[in-house]
Write a protein that holds these residues in place. Structure first.
Motif, PDB file in Angstrom:
ATOM      1  N   ARG A  77       6.761   7.376 -11.106  1.00 44.32           N
ATOM      2  CA  ARG A  77       7.695   7.146 -12.212  1.00 44.32           C
ATOM      3  C   ARG A  77       9.043   6.618 -11.747  1.00 44.32           C
ATOM      4  O   ARG A  77      10.038   6.745 -12.451  1.00 44.32           O
ATOM      5  N   LEU A  78       9.081   6.022 -10.574  1.00 42.70           N
ATOM      6  CA  LEU A  78      10.351   5.565 -10.009  1.00 42.70           C
ATOM      7  C   LEU A  78      11.020   4.516 -10.882  1.00 42.70           C
ATOM      8  O   LEU A  78      12.246   4.513 -11.039  1.00 42.70           O
ATOM      9  N   SER A  79      10.238   3.618 -11.476  1.00 39.70           N
ATOM     10  CA  SER A  79      10.820   2.511 -12.238  1.00 39.70           C
ATOM     11  C   SER A  79      10.130   2.380 -13.591  1.00 39.70           C
ATOM     12  O   SER A  79       9.320   3.222 -13.974  1.00 39.70           O
ATOM     13  N   ASP A  80      10.407   1.283 -14.281  1.00 32.63           N
ATOM     14  CA  ASP A  80       9.773   1.034 -15.571  1.00 32.63           C
ATOM     15  C   ASP A  80       8.414   0.355 -15.422  1.00 32.63           C
ATOM     16  O   ASP A  80       7.765   0.031 -16.410  1.00 32.63           O
ATOM     17  N   HIS A  81       7.967   0.125 -14.179  1.00 27.85           N
ATOM     18  CA  HIS A  81       6.633  -0.396 -13.884  1.00 27.85           C
ATOM     19  C   HIS A  81       5.826   0.662 -13.142  1.00 27.85           C
ATOM     20  O   HIS A  81       6.377   1.467 -12.403  1.00 27.85           O
ATOM     21  N   ARG A  82       4.516   0.624 -13.316  1.00 23.09           N
ATOM     22  CA  ARG A  82       3.623   1.429 -12.502  1.00 23.09           C
ATOM     23  C   ARG A  82       3.047   0.548 -11.395  1.00 23.09           C
ATOM     24  O   ARG A  82       2.703  -0.619 -11.625  1.00 23.09           O
ATOM     25  N   PRO A  83       2.922   1.081 -10.171  1.00 17.30           N
ATOM     26  CA  PRO A  83       2.276   0.298  -9.121  1.00 17.30           C
ATOM     27  C   PRO A  83       0.789   0.100  -9.423  1.00 17.30           C
ATOM     28  O   PRO A  83       0.146   0.956 -10.025  1.00 17.30           O
ATOM     29  N   VAL A  84       0.280  -1.038  -9.010  1.00 19.49           N
ATOM     30  CA  VAL A  84      -1.148  -1.358  -9.145  1.00 19.49           C
ATOM     31  C   VAL A  84      -1.698  -1.585  -7.743  1.00 19.49           C
ATOM     32  O   VAL A  84      -1.049  -2.220  -6.916  1.00 19.49           O
ATOM     33  N   ARG A  85      -2.890  -1.082  -7.480  1.00 20.14           N
ATOM     34  CA  ARG A  85      -3.462  -1.211  -6.141  1.00 20.14           C
ATOM     35  C   ARG A  85      -4.930  -1.613  -6.226  1.00 20.14           C
ATOM     36  O   ARG A  85      -5.617  -1.372  -7.231  1.00 20.14           O
ATOM     37  N   CYS A 144     -13.764  -5.311   7.512  1.00 22.81           N
ATOM     38  CA  CYS A 144     -12.644  -4.374   7.434  1.00 22.81           C
ATOM     39  C   CYS A 144     -12.309  -4.078   5.984  1.00 22.81           C
ATOM     40  O   CYS A 144     -12.789  -4.742   5.066  1.00 22.81           O
ATOM     41  N   ARG A 145     -11.499  -3.071   5.798  1.00 21.23           N
ATOM     42  CA  ARG A 145     -11.080  -2.661   4.455  1.00 21.23           C
ATOM     43  C   ARG A 145      -9.596  -2.943   4.283  1.00 21.23           C
ATOM     44  O   ARG A 145      -8.770  -2.517   5.099  1.00 21.23           O
ATOM     45  N   VAL A 146      -9.293  -3.652   3.209  1.00 18.76           N
ATOM     46  CA  VAL A 146      -7.927  -4.106   2.960  1.00 18.76           C
ATOM     47  C   VAL A 146      -7.390  -3.429   1.701  1.00 18.76           C
ATOM     48  O   VAL A 146      -8.015  -3.486   0.638  1.00 18.76           O
ATOM     49  N   PHE A 147      -6.244  -2.799   1.842  1.00 14.87           N
ATOM     50  CA  PHE A 147      -5.524  -2.178   0.719  1.00 14.87           C
ATOM     51  C   PHE A 147      -4.409  -3.132   0.317  1.00 14.87           C
ATOM     52  O   PHE A 147      -3.596  -3.547   1.155  1.00 14.87           O
ATOM     53  N   ALA A 148      -4.354  -3.520  -0.946  1.00 22.09           N
ATOM     54  CA  ALA A 148      -3.294  -4.400  -1.441  1.00 22.09           C
ATOM     55  C   ALA A 148      -2.675  -3.771  -2.686  1.00 22.09           C
ATOM     56  O   ALA A 148      -3.395  -3.278  -3.564  1.00 22.09           O
ATOM     57  N   SER A 149      -1.358  -3.778  -2.764  1.00 20.27           N
ATOM     58  CA  SER A 149      -0.701  -3.150  -3.905  1.00 20.27           C
ATOM     59  C   SER A 149       0.591  -3.880  -4.238  1.00 20.27           C
ATOM     60  O   SER A 149       1.262  -4.438  -3.364  1.00 20.27           O
ATOM     61  N   THR A 150       0.923  -3.875  -5.518  1.00 16.42           N
ATOM     62  CA  THR A 150       2.162  -4.459  -6.009  1.00 16.42           C
ATOM     63  C   THR A 150       2.948  -3.423  -6.800  1.00 16.42           C
ATOM     64  O   THR A 150       2.367  -2.600  -7.507  1.00 16.42           O
ATOM     65  N   TRP A 151       4.286  -3.485  -6.668  1.00 14.09           N
ATOM     66  CA  TRP A 151       5.127  -2.499  -7.344  1.00 14.09           C
ATOM     67  C   TRP A 151       6.502  -3.109  -7.608  1.00 14.09           C
ATOM     68  O   TRP A 151       7.221  -3.470  -6.675  1.00 14.09           O
ATOM     69  N   ASN A 152       6.846  -3.235  -8.870  1.00  9.41           N
ATOM     70  CA  ASN A 152       8.207  -3.608  -9.260  1.00  9.41           C
ATOM     71  C   ASN A 152       9.002  -2.311  -9.381  1.00  9.41           C
ATOM     72  O   ASN A 152       8.758  -1.509 -10.280  1.00  9.41           O
ATOM     73  N   VAL A 153       9.943  -2.114  -8.461  1.00 15.43           N
ATOM     74  CA  VAL A 153      10.663  -0.845  -8.404  1.00 15.43           C
ATOM     75  C   VAL A 153      11.989  -0.888  -9.171  1.00 15.43           C
ATOM     76  O   VAL A 153      12.773   0.057  -9.110  1.00 15.43           O
ATOM     77  N   GLY A 154      12.234  -1.981  -9.891  1.00 19.74           N
ATOM     78  CA  GLY A 154      13.341  -2.022 -10.829  1.00 19.74           C
ATOM     79  C   GLY A 154      14.721  -1.891 -10.225  1.00 19.74           C
ATOM     80  O   GLY A 154      15.636  -1.393 -10.888  1.00 19.74           O
TER      81      GLY A 154
END
Length: 389
Positions: A366-374, A54-64
């Protein structure tokens, strides 16, 4: 898609810095997966047992601490138009501001419910009827409708600002079992939930998965990196999942077959702020990565043994000026306000046999001061003899 569409093949980073690894250019992940898609699924892989890939999508995002707007479109972040993934694991940090009221008071679940609504709409391409304003009743109703379609949220959990949400294709749900969650607070007084982890584990067919969403100790002072290392050790040691009397199940994070650790790990660049800023402006990622604290911990071999990370080819993910592509250090802050140099705070690590990363990149939200990484992974799962028949 994000600023980097190259597919990254997994390479061990325990012996040398990532920026020295070879980058294999296979084009976009969608193109890569279109080549191998017909080979995915239930099939024998030269062994006695059949494998499900299977294919797994994982992402992290600090939305501040910024709540999402009602019309925030997450399709680009989740790359739903490609329609290539079977499991989505989304880890957030600071979905609420980390003030005393939120750290010590009751959990504000309405924000996590709103995120789940938006995720469900993006994955299932649903539309709100009549453009009504979001409220708790409509959130619950829409989330229920979304769960009956292509993707279902099988588990989500919030601890203060840390929020983890796992979604799977509906046809995979019958094969997922022993779904458990474990939360570890490592913040104020070493136990409060302003920092720490939310981990979700499950068995897919006969293979165990564990996804660990972290928010580690912050700070750019000398010695702060040791606090982050201690946080990781603490999370790995204290996280525990219930076993079963009738079946032997992994109880600790590292006991699972395949593990993904993601989050705002907060590792910085060990250079003076002015030099870091100059190198960032020149996009000299090689020198910056040579001084990346997390890569240095990899090279020392005392932490993160057995973990891997994809090649970093994207810009530092922190700290951006709100609603801008410029870094915070490029602006004159208020008197006495700390300047924070750019850094790759937001990372995705993995370990385990049968797990292969094919994508690692950022997105331009551009929601927060972090960019999401995936990241996107191919994950091989063992199928029991009973299921093969």
């Amino acid at each position: 898609m994000g600023e980097n569409r190259k597919a990254i093949l997994p390479r061990s980073v325990t012996s040398k810095p990532l920026h020295c690894q070879q980058l294999h250019d296979h084009g976009s992940v969608s193109k890569v997966l279109s080549v191998v898609a017909e080979d995915l699924g239930k099939r024998p892989l030269n062994g006695q047992k059949e494998k499900f890939v299977c294919r797994v999508f994982a992402s992290t995002w600090n939305v501040g601490g910024i709540a999402p707007s009602d019309d925030l479109d997450l399709e680009n972040w989740l790359d739903t138009r490609a329609n290539i993934c079977d499991i989505y694991v989304l880890g957030f940090q600071e979905i609420v501001p980390l003030n005393a009221r939120n750290v010590l008071g009751p959990t504000k679940s309405c924000i996590s419910a709103k995120w789940n609504l938006l995720i469900g709409e993006a994955l299932n391409k649903t539309e709100r009827k009549g453009g009504a304003q979001l409220n708790q009743e409509s959130i619950n109703s829409s989330a229920m409708e979304s769960s009956m379609q292509g993707f279902r949220c099988i588990r989500s959990k919030q601890m203060v600002g840390i929020f983890t949400s796992v979604w799977v294709r509906s046809n995979l749900r019958p094969f997922i079992h022993h779904l458990d969650v474990s939360c570890i607070g490592s913040g104020i007084m070493g136990c409060l939930g302003n920092k720490g982890s939310v981990s979700i584990r499950f068995m897919l067919h006969e293979t165990s998965f564990c996804f660990v969403c972290c928010h580690l100790a912050s700070g750019g002072k000398e010695g702060d990196v040791l606090l982050r290392n201690l946080d990781v050790d603490d999370i790995l040691a204290r996280t525990w999942f219930p076993g079963r009397a009738t079946q032997q199940l992994p109880e600790k994070i590292l006991d699972h077959d395949q593990v993904v650790l993601l989050g705002d790990l907060n590792y910085r660049i060990s250079l003076e702020e002015a030099e870091t800023r100059s190198l960032v402006q020149a996009k000299n990622w090689a020198i910056l990565l040579e001084n990346d604290q997390l890569l240095f911990e990899f090279s020392r071999g005392r932490h993160f043994e057995g973990w891997q990370e994809g090649l970093i080819t994207f810009s530092p993910t922190y700290k951006y000026h709100p609603n801008s592509d410029q870094y915070y250090c490029c602006f004159d802050g208020a008197r006495g306000e700390k300047k924070r140099a750019p850094a790759w705070c937001d990372r995705i690590l993995w370990r385990g046999k049968g797990l292969k990363q094919i994508q690692y990149e950022t997105c331009s939200y551009r929601l927060s001061d972090h960019r999401p990484v995936r990241a996107v992974f191919h994950a091989e799962c063992d199928i029991s003899e009973g299921e093969q028949k």
